[in-house]
Design a protein around this motif. Structure first.
Motif, short mmCIF file in Angstrom:
data_model
loop_
_atom_site.label_atom_id
_atom_site.label_comp_id
_atom_site.label_asym_id
_atom_site.label_seq_id
_atom_site.Cartn_x
_atom_site.Cartn_y
_atom_site.Cartn_z
N LEU A 23 26.94 15.47 -17.29
CA LEU A 23 27.14 16.54 -18.54
C LEU A 23 27.07 15.88 -19.98
O LEU A 23 26.22 16.24 -20.58
CB LEU A 23 28.13 17.25 -18.33
N ALA A 24 27.85 14.73 -20.28
CA ALA A 24 27.91 14.18 -21.33
C ALA A 24 26.36 13.46 -21.74
O ALA A 24 25.84 13.57 -22.73
CB ALA A 24 28.90 13.01 -21.54
N SER A 25 25.84 13.03 -20.66
CA SER A 25 24.47 12.20 -20.79
C SER A 25 23.45 13.37 -21.16
O SER A 25 22.53 13.11 -21.74
CB SER A 25 24.10 11.37 -19.41
N ILE A 26 23.64 14.52 -20.32
CA ILE A 26 22.55 15.58 -20.60
C ILE A 26 22.71 16.04 -22.16
O ILE A 26 21.74 16.27 -22.51
CB ILE A 26 22.88 16.80 -19.65
N ARG A 27 24.04 16.11 -22.63
CA ARG A 27 24.29 16.89 -24.07
C ARG A 27 23.48 15.71 -24.64
O ARG A 27 23.03 16.14 -25.96
CB ARG A 27 25.44 17.02 -24.13
N SER A 28 23.36 14.35 -24.51
CA SER A 28 23.18 13.51 -25.66
C SER A 28 21.51 13.22 -25.22
O SER A 28 20.73 12.58 -26.07
CB SER A 28 23.79 12.10 -25.34
N GLY A 29 20.98 13.97 -24.18
CA GLY A 29 19.45 13.73 -24.08
C GLY A 29 19.22 12.58 -23.00
O GLY A 29 18.19 12.43 -22.47
N ALA A 30 20.19 11.93 -22.56
CA ALA A 30 19.96 10.66 -21.53
C ALA A 30 19.35 11.05 -20.18
O ALA A 30 18.67 10.33 -19.68
CB ALA A 30 21.23 10.01 -21.45
N LEU A 31 20.01 12.26 -19.58
CA LEU A 31 19.40 12.65 -18.21
C LEU A 31 18.39 13.75 -18.59
O LEU A 31 17.88 14.44 -17.41
CB LEU A 31 20.41 13.00 -17.44
N SER A 32 18.20 14.31 -19.52
CA SER A 32 17.30 15.34 -19.69
C SER A 32 15.87 14.92 -19.92
O SER A 32 15.21 13.98 -20.30
CB SER A 32 17.49 15.93 -21.11
N THR A 33 14.80 15.75 -19.24
CA THR A 33 13.48 15.58 -19.31
C THR A 33 12.60 16.63 -19.94
O THR A 33 13.10 17.71 -19.38
CB THR A 33 12.83 15.45 -17.83
N LEU A 34 11.73 16.46 -20.92
CA LEU A 34 11.11 17.41 -21.67
C LEU A 34 9.71 17.29 -20.98
O LEU A 34 8.97 16.39 -21.06
CB LEU A 34 10.97 17.14 -23.19
N SER A 35 9.22 18.45 -20.20
CA SER A 35 7.90 18.53 -19.86
C SER A 35 7.30 19.69 -20.36
O SER A 35 7.43 20.69 -20.43
CB SER A 35 7.93 18.69 -18.23
N LEU A 36 6.23 19.27 -21.00
CA LEU A 36 5.22 20.31 -21.87
C LEU A 36 4.00 19.76 -21.73
O LEU A 36 3.40 18.69 -21.54
CB LEU A 36 5.78 20.20 -23.40
N ALA A 37 3.10 20.70 -22.21
CA ALA A 37 1.50 20.48 -22.26
C ALA A 37 1.14 21.19 -23.61
O ALA A 37 1.72 22.28 -24.14
CB ALA A 37 0.74 21.16 -21.09
N MET A 38 -0.01 20.67 -24.27
CA MET A 38 -0.40 21.30 -25.41
C MET A 38 -1.98 21.17 -25.42
O MET A 38 -2.57 20.21 -24.81
CB MET A 38 0.12 20.70 -26.84
N ASN A 39 -2.74 21.95 -26.07
CA ASN A 39 -4.12 21.62 -26.01
C ASN A 39 -4.62 20.61 -27.41
O ASN A 39 -3.63 20.28 -27.89
CB ASN A 39 -4.68 23.28 -26.43
N SER A 40 -5.74 20.21 -26.99
CA SER A 40 -6.26 19.38 -27.85
C SER A 40 -6.25 19.53 -29.41
O SER A 40 -6.00 18.56 -30.09
CB SER A 40 -7.73 19.00 -27.39
#
Length: 294
Positions: free
Chosen positions: A83-100
């Motif tokens: 939980l501490a790692s997730i809060r710091s971003g260590a175990l979080s994954t950002l999955s996103l898409a954007m157009n060109s």
């Protein structure tokens, strides 16, 4: 019957410290409180857990319970660390898409700021046509979508408008019938190819079938640079955002048609019925702060 969390802590401390007094010091409670907790636990389980003659020894029941307490305490410790790692971003994954176009004009500063603030967050970024991103977010392939809002957006999407743009129908001056587009844009359009990133079936895009029906053919090419190269070679016409049109030379607007200019909102969207990752929340906050008031 249920073993309480504080009973697990007390019993584990007694076994690890070897005496009731040292366990009490470790837990910052009285020795009588430790003794009473162990006595209550033994009564609840109807089993003797520790032999109190001389050196403290575990019974068979006590050994089994101690094995259980170690598992519980280790799981708790591991969960708290995660939980501490997730809060710091260590175990979080950002999955996103954007157009060109979003990537070209808006994506770089947003991603740079996010990566600088969250160096431990895993990043999965795809560049795709705007309509495909809508489908992908709806299907769970991406958590966040960034690009133009479509005419029909799913009702369960949360939309965060960031800026506005206008799509401009354009032809390059190298097109063999460039001058004819000035005198008869509708007739020439019916004889040429539309270069686009994505144009789905009319059943999926109500009201947009008129674009498909106004041209001779449609070439769906997801790569923006390739679309531009084909247009510069006179192979067809295409839509440009107003930002991109200002940055290019040689492209001229095809005016006088109801589809010559298409205003659009550009922003961020996600499925509001799905919990967002910590990385997604942080990226949304960056977008809101950067575009606030624009």
């Amino acid at each position: 019957m249920q073993i309480e969390r504080h009973e697990i802590r007390v019993f584990s401390a007694v076994v690890e410290e070897g005496t009731f007094s040292r366990a009490a010091e470790r837990l910052n409670v009285s020795q009588s409180a430790v003794s009473q907790t162990i006595a209550n636990l033994e009564h609840k389980l109807d089993a003797v857990l520790v032999e109190r003659r001389g050196k403290l020894n575990l019974t068979e029941a006590g050994k089994r319970l101690f094995s259980f307490t170690r598992t519980v305490i280790q799981e708790e410790r591991s969960a708290l660390e995660d939980l501490a790692s997730i809060r710091s971003g260590a175990l979080s994954t950002l999955s996103l898409a954007m157009n060109s176009l979003f990537k070209r004009f808006l994506g770089k500063p947003l991603l740079l700021e996010f990566c600088q603030r969250n160096p431990l967050t895993r990043l999965k970024l795809d560049v795709a046509p705007g309509r495909e991103i809508v489908y992908g977010v709806d299907e769970g392939r991406w958590e966040l979508g960034l690009g133009p809002f479509q005419t029909q957006m799913p009702g369960h999407f949360r939309l965060l408008p960031l800026t506005a743009e206008e799509r401009l129908l354009a032809v390059h001056e190298s097109h063999p019938r460039f001058h004819a587009f000035r005198s008869d844009p509708s007739g020439e359009l019916a004889r040429t190819t539309l270069l686009t990133s994505y144009l789905d079936e009319a059943t999926k895009r109500p009201g947009r079938d008129r674009i498909r029906n106004r041209v001779a053919s449609v070439w769906e090419i997801s790569d923006l640079e390739l679309r531009l190269s084909l247009a510069e070679a006179g192979q067809g016409v295409l839509y440009l955002s107003d930002r991109l049109h200002q940055a290019l030379s040689g492209f001229h607007l095809i005016e006088g048609l109801e589809i010559s200019r298409l205003p659009r909102q550009v922003g961020l969207y996600y499925n509001q019925h799905k919990a967002l990752s910590e990385g997604a929340k942080r990226f949304i906050a960056i977008c809101q702060a950067r575009f606030e008031g624009s």
